[in-house]
Scaffold this active site. Sequence first.
Site, PDB file in Angstrom:
ATOM      1  N   SER A  47       0.834  -1.207   0.000  1.00 30.58           N
ATOM      2  CA  SER A  47       0.000   0.000   0.000  1.00 30.58           C
ATOM      3  C   SER A  47       0.872   1.262   0.000  1.00 30.58           C
ATOM      4  O   SER A  47       1.685   1.459  -0.890  1.00 30.58           O
ATOM      5  CB  SER A  47      -0.948  -0.048   1.203  1.00 30.58           C
ATOM      6  OG  SER A  47      -1.908   0.952   1.158  1.00 30.58           O
ATOM      7  N   ASP A 166      -5.917  -4.025  -1.514  1.00 29.99           N
ATOM      8  CA  ASP A 166      -4.846  -3.589  -0.610  1.00 29.99           C
ATOM      9  C   ASP A 166      -3.984  -4.754  -0.125  1.00 29.99           C
ATOM     10  O   ASP A 166      -4.489  -5.723   0.442  1.00 29.99           O
ATOM     11  CB  ASP A 166      -5.475  -2.895   0.602  1.00 29.99           C
ATOM     12  CG  ASP A 166      -4.465  -2.082   1.401  1.00 29.99           C
ATOM     13  OD1 ASP A 166      -3.346  -2.564   1.611  1.00 29.99           O
ATOM     14  OD2 ASP A 166      -4.808  -0.965   1.815  1.00 29.99           O
TER      15      ASP A 166
END
Length: 257
Positions: A47, A166
Amino acid sequence: MYDPERGWSLSFSGCGFLGFYHVGATRCLSEHAPHLLRDARMLFGSSAGALHAVVFLSGISLDLLMQILVDTVQSARSRNIGILHPSFNLGRHIQKILQRHLPDNIHRLISGKMCISLTRVSDGENVLVSDFQSKDEVVDALLCSSFIPFFCGIIPPSFRGVRYMDGGASDNVPFFDAKTTITVSPFYGEYDICPKVTSTNFLHVDLTKLSLRLCSENAYLLMRALFPPDLKVLGEICLRGYLDALRFLEENGMYGR
């Protein structure tokens, strides 16, 4: 951990808008122990950590990266409900920044040097990607690694025809070998470079390698990772990253060498 004999890697955790911490830590390492960044076998990231590491490897200055982060936060906070406002799409915002600032040969600069953590939507399994054929593939991988449902959109983006989300959902602090990886995170926990608390509360929760100390500070940081505070607070988080990295160097006898 740093191992001059076996070599070492660095892993930057996912942390949303707390990516300012990574900038501070990286600035400290670049000023006082540049070999840790220059000679690392591999950089890992999930991320915001992946975004930070790729931008760093691209040659973009930390000053420019800081300005990009500031502009993103200001854009998000300018709406009356912040990041959740319909007119602000974090995924599209990140995509525009990456296409504008990353060099066209970024895939050559990071292949074999950068490992990006992704979470496959179909089964929730973690996938680490370190080989890229084009700039567009790099951008796609970073968008997937940073995609938080509802915050970044409804339909997850895809990388090579497969939908991912993610990377922090399956592995927020990726690495191959824990014994030779320097881990960096703005959260209080069991990382090499991270904030430390003086409390004797040693309760932790381990989730996708996000080893968090159970404390009010982490509850606050988790909220601010998704909903950015004002720039003064983020500046303090950046400074915290610098000081924590400095402490790491001092504790391992690398400061001033």
